[in-house]
Design a protein around this motif. Sequence first.
Motif, mmCIF file in Angstrom:
data_model
loop_
_atom_site.group_PDB
_atom_site.id
_atom_site.type_symbol
_atom_site.label_atom_id
_atom_site.label_comp_id
_atom_site.label_asym_id
_atom_site.label_seq_id
_atom_site.Cartn_x
_atom_site.Cartn_y
_atom_site.Cartn_z
ATOM 1 N N SER A 112 28.019 -5.153 51.253
ATOM 2 C CA SER A 112 27.301 -5.421 50.015
ATOM 3 C C SER A 112 28.182 -6.144 49.009
ATOM 4 N N TYR A 190 30.728 -14.593 55.127
ATOM 5 C CA TYR A 190 31.117 -13.310 55.702
ATOM 6 C C TYR A 190 32.006 -13.578 56.916
ATOM 7 N N LEU A 197 26.439 -16.255 52.538
ATOM 8 C CA LEU A 197 25.665 -15.498 51.563
ATOM 9 C C LEU A 197 25.503 -16.363 50.319
ATOM 10 N N SER A 209 20.547 -11.319 55.229
ATOM 11 C CA SER A 209 20.953 -10.897 53.893
ATOM 12 C C SER A 209 19.736 -10.671 53.002
ATOM 13 N N ARG A 211 18.548 -9.627 48.731
ATOM 14 C CA ARG A 211 18.936 -9.603 47.324
ATOM 15 C C ARG A 211 17.996 -8.666 46.578
ATOM 16 N N PHE A 225 23.550 -7.658 46.762
ATOM 17 C CA PHE A 225 23.267 -8.421 47.979
ATOM 18 C C PHE A 225 23.769 -7.611 49.173
ATOM 19 N N ASP A 226 22.916 -7.413 50.159
ATOM 20 C CA ASP A 226 23.294 -6.675 51.364
ATOM 21 C C ASP A 226 23.282 -7.622 52.553
ATOM 22 N N HIS A 227 24.381 -7.640 53.287
ATOM 23 C CA HIS A 227 24.466 -8.454 54.495
ATOM 24 C C HIS A 227 24.732 -7.564 55.703
#
Length: 233
Positions: A112, A190, A197, A209, A211, A225-227
């Motif tokens: 994140s 990443y 991202l 990803s 948001r 933001f989660d990847h």
Amino acid sequence: MDQDEGLASVDNIVTQFNTYEDFLDSQITTVDLYYLEDESLAHQLVELGYRGTGEILKREDFEARKAAVEIARLAERTQKKTLTSAGKDLQDNFLKALAVREEDNRNGKVSSVIFIRDKNSYGQEVSGYIDYADRLKTEDFEVYFSGKRRLFPRPTDLSFYNWDSRVAVCNSSPNYQVIDDNPDGLLFKYKKDRKILNVDPKDHPGDNSTRISIQTDLYIQAVIFDHISRRKT
């Protein structure tokens, strides 16, 4: 006896006795020793099921289950020790969002990036992007989850900008490479899967990803933001 009952029975044995020899000793009576006159032979007969006062359990099953129980115990203790959000009475949505993501960021399932915009202690408006997983490894989040301090961008984070002094700083982290020469704004690559991202609110954040804007009383603006890495291992 079904499988669950059998495992429960074995678990009771492996937690009660430190070694397999201790278990074998518990199955031998004084009468057995009197007639056999050999403790080693008595142990062998218990293992084969010819002697004993209770459960028949092979050495390899005892040792395998003993190891599994110990691993589970250590994992539970480590998790309780590691998750600083555990047991906290969190009221603000931002802290709740961090707590939900803490374990996955610690174990690498999710990475994140946190965007925060607010005024610092000098009344200056600052903003920045924070590598959550990296911060979790390098500092104690107890002070944040307990409400003693607020999580705030630093000049050592992925990006930091002071809107009053116009000071802008970018730094790559163990998880992300900062791409600051993009004409449309900052990008973060990443490192594990090399996916980009995109933090521009007008664009899609990128493959794997998401948001999400957080409604919070702690900051002027907060976005997470989660990847999820899809790199094959």
